[in-house]
Design an enzyme around this catalytic site. Structure first.
Site, short mmCIF file in Angstrom:
data_model
loop_
_atom_site.label_atom_id
_atom_site.label_comp_id
_atom_site.label_asym_id
_atom_site.label_seq_id
_atom_site.Cartn_x
_atom_site.Cartn_y
_atom_site.Cartn_z
N ASP A 136 -39.76 94.34 6.00
CA ASP A 136 -39.49 93.21 5.12
C ASP A 136 -39.71 93.65 3.67
OD1 ASP A 136 -38.64 90.66 4.65
OD2 ASP A 136 -40.60 89.74 4.93
N HIS A 143 -38.76 84.75 -6.64
CA HIS A 143 -39.87 84.47 -5.72
C HIS A 143 -41.09 85.31 -6.10
CE1 HIS A 143 -42.15 83.99 -1.96
NE2 HIS A 143 -42.22 85.29 -1.90
N GLU A 212 -39.77 81.06 4.93
CA GLU A 212 -39.25 81.89 3.85
C GLU A 212 -37.77 82.14 4.10
OE1 GLU A 212 -42.96 84.40 1.99
OE2 GLU A 212 -41.65 85.47 3.37
N GLU A 214 -34.60 84.16 3.81
CA GLU A 214 -34.25 85.56 3.55
C GLU A 214 -32.90 85.90 4.15
OE1 GLU A 214 -37.14 88.58 4.30
OE2 GLU A 214 -38.86 87.26 4.00
N ASP A 246 -38.80 84.09 7.60
CA ASP A 246 -40.05 84.84 7.77
C ASP A 246 -41.22 83.84 7.70
OD1 ASP A 246 -41.89 86.93 7.84
OD2 ASP A 246 -41.86 87.19 5.67
N ARG A 250 -49.88 80.77 5.18
CA ARG A 250 -50.39 81.18 3.87
C ARG A 250 -51.90 81.31 3.83
NH1 ARG A 250 -45.92 83.40 1.97
NH2 ARG A 250 -44.20 81.91 1.88
N GLN A 253 -52.81 84.51 5.57
CA GLN A 253 -52.36 85.63 4.75
C GLN A 253 -53.29 85.88 3.56
OE1 GLN A 253 -48.31 84.95 3.45
NE2 GLN A 253 -48.24 86.79 2.19
N LYS A 266 -48.06 86.72 9.25
CA LYS A 266 -46.61 86.88 9.40
C LYS A 266 -46.18 87.19 10.83
CE LYS A 266 -45.42 87.15 4.84
NZ LYS A 266 -44.34 86.37 4.20
N THR A 270 -40.69 85.49 13.46
CA THR A 270 -39.63 85.64 12.46
C THR A 270 -38.34 85.21 13.15
OG1 THR A 270 -40.77 87.58 11.54
CG2 THR A 270 -38.46 87.28 10.93
N GLU A 378 -43.82 78.13 -3.10
CA GLU A 378 -43.32 77.98 -4.47
C GLU A 378 -43.04 76.52 -4.83
OE1 GLU A 378 -40.10 81.20 -5.17
OE2 GLU A 378 -40.66 81.24 -3.07
#
Lengths: 432, 432
Positions: A136, A143, A212, A214, A246, A250, A253, A266, A270, A378
């Site tokens: 990744d 971002h 996420e 992607e 993904d 948080r 993480q 993570k 996915t 975000e």
């Protein structure tokens, strides 16, 4: 652009004749996973097609297609290389076209059409590739910048290496899932009070489950150990593209990621879209990525400037009550590094890539407002602000019962090249 | 302990009758890779043995061994589970013992012995497993502390999470190599002057090529997506162990690793020893790991205190001129997290593990002087001090032509359980 004789072609379909993405299906008549392409609301079963029809007139110089399309992954087909993908896609486009040069093979063959052309609602989709390694990247500039501002302030938002190399990390191949697979909220170590000393983590279901947005890229062919892929050859190593979510915890993480990077935050899931859009299908939609004023190292310098794709990307969040809100609209052009640059960097030191390797772009966010951002982190500034949904509801992070769907397409109505849905619904954490 | 009738048993051999490690060989008569065990200086070809002899009396309740041992990896055998590994190892120990209960099968069968018992010098070793995902942990406390002091000073040497969870990251499966595979010095982005502003990287062969002494662990069986492996069951998921050299380009790593962790600094090569020492063979050598005074989360709490192995570990560096110096002597007991703890943590959020997954312990260093440290980074304080070799030579990092060999064994002479060599020689970087 010619049109297709396949019934019920919707101009808004992601799977126009201009697309022809490849996937792995199983069907009521054949529960063994095998290859297909998508056309409109149908799947064309390539195992049935190649077993039933003499296609040597279409592909006189390509051998092994029938065997490749009866396998449970697209790896054998991917490994045949870009020139083969191009010819096979063109051949299938001809078969499905109103102006087909070979009407007797499929269009006029009622019994084969009944066997090979199946409503997508009747087939089950499987992971399209056997994924060898998953990497990744972090090429979504807006971002990376927004997250950097949040955690380190605007003066140090980007790390010093960010504009010099495509930052990336090794992901977890075993938890890459096809769209529709249920997502269980992960349990993990989290700090409920990040400021308390000494640190006292608890083990609990993540309270900050995020998505996420992607773009994913599948490798057609790899490289030998010790031999880098030059950037000018990288395109020839690409098979095609998928949407990629993904999923990220948080709170897990934040606690775990120093100094070696994301891990349990993570690796629980996915999700990718099931149809691989071939690299050739996206060629007409090239554009320039985000300008990078940095003087690039020789191995990252590309001849072409239109090195990314302008794919319209959207994220829908559907609550357990069934209310759907589009929470993000952006484009895959908001990347500061192209996939060829990622591939050239990944192999610079000699790391071998293999057929079926998956590369993620990193979260893609636009330069504008909250509704262009590709993650809840975000949009909500790490949970400080609410994202308003329809039905008087709101979110900071995902709730059990929420469904996240990524969508992406380019091209005009009737000739769209899109990915179909990349969807996952959140289920409650496993009990201890 | 009984002894073996196999010729030329050296009391110092890693492969005593107490060991019986499994590997994948090819031979002059059979170039297709297949399974074998090591005994003294011989390899016992299990494909030949199981094809030639009726072994149902030894393993009446185990099916599929002949097929498993004719495959090119040990995955099928690993997946059969610990109970099968235990019985098969015991059965082979019997066949190779002076007191065998079945002398007619192998000991007394001259023609089968000639075909199945091959000098190791005549066989080629291959990677023993198809490695699905590779994860590298950071459980070597003294290494983590020493590196932390170097980069952040003694007050912040360990990150706040270090004593609460086994820190790890996803590694690169495609570049895990069997002992003996040449190691090409990687080219990468490096900063020649780390203090200059703005940062001006160059692309060049690594100047800080290092080794890392680790223990590797292969998974026998995995877990379903979404279901963690409880720590009390983790041992049943382990197949066996290898030595692991996590080659590292320190200059590449330093520049690239924020914020997502090591990437090109590691993914060019990881060397493992070719024979997998079964988990059962190491049982007699259990001991207590490094004490962790932290109150552990419930999922990391183990009932047994002797949760690591006391394996003597050594690192030899041989120069291009042929001078060999043992630069490190330590033990695999210097871990603060056990492999069951790593497995419980890895799967806590539901990440699926699979047969053939490889886990690295992280660099193992002892608490003592320079000669107990498992990396040149530590021995030389990042290149500030020389490591003295024989022959008036010295190193900060590795030179082209150097060979690094890891060795490891436990047990007394005549009953050693060891790994054989884990070796790699450095070759010059690829030309541009």
């Amino acid at each position: 652009m010619t049109s297709s004789w396949v019934p019920d072609m919707d101009p808004a379909s992601d799977f126009s004749l201009a697309n022809i993405p490849f996937g792995i299906i199983s069907t009521p008549n054949d529960p063994e996973p095998h290859a297909a392409v998508a056309i409109g609301s149908y799947a064309l079963d390539l195992k049935v097609l190649f077993a039933s029809a003499d296609l040597t007139q279409l592909f006189p110089e390509i051998h092994g297609l029938a065997e490749a399309f009866s396998q449970s992954t697209l790896n054998a087909f991917a490994e045949m290389g870009r020139a083969v993908h191009r010819q096979v896609r063109a051949g299938i486009q001809d078969l499905l076209s109103t102006t087909t040069a070979h009407p007797s093979i499929l269009r006029g063959n009622t019994s084969l059409r009944a066997k090979a052309l199946l409503p997508q609602s009747t087939v089950k989709m499987h992971l399209p590739m056997a994924i060898a390694d998953y990497t990744d990247f972090y090429a979504g500039y807006h971002h990376a910048y927004a997250v950097g501002v949040m955690f380190r302030g605007p003066d140090n938002a980007l790390q010093p290496n960010y504009l010099h190399l495509p930052v990336g990390y090794h992901g977890r191949a075993s938890s890459v899932l096809v769209s529709g697979t249920p997502i269980r909220r992960p349990v993990g170590q989290i700090l409920l009070d990040a400021k308390a000393e000494p640190k006292r983590p608890v083990t609990a279901p993540s309270r900050k489950l995020d998505m996420e947005l992607e773009l994913g890229c599948f490798m057609a062919r790899g490289n030998e150990l010790g031999r880098a892929i030059p950037i000018g050859e990288a395109e020839e190593h690409i098979f095609g593209y998928v949407l990629l979510n993904d999923w990220s915890a948080r709170d897990v993480q934040t606690w775990e990621y120093v100094p070696l990077g994301p891990f349990n935050g993570k690796n629980f899931a996915t999700t990718i879209s099931p149809w691989v859009v071939l690299a050739d299908a996206l060629e007409p939609f090239r554009t320039r990525g985000i300008e990078n004023a940095t003087e690039l190292q020789w191995y990252l310098a590309e001849e072409r400037e239109d090195n990314v794709f302008d794919i319209r990307l959207e994220v829908d969040l559907t609550t357990a009550e069934g209310d759907t809100t589009t929470i993000c609209r952006t484009s895959s052009k908001h990347l500061i590094w192209s996939f060829p640059q990622m591939i050239a960097h990944h192999t610079l030191g000699g790391c071998p890539m293999r057929t079926g390797d998956l590369l993620g772009s990193g979260t893609i966010s636009g330069p504008g407002g909250v509704d262009e951002r590709g993650s809840l982190l975000e949009m909500t500034e790490d949970g400080k602000k609410d994202v308003l949904l329809g039905g008087m509801d709101s979110r900071t992070f995902l709730k059990d019962g929420d469904t996240v769907m990524l969508r992406g397409f380019c091209g005009a109505d009737g000739a769209r090249v899109g990915f179909g849905a990349c969807r996952g619904r959140i289920y409650g954490a496993a009990s201890r």
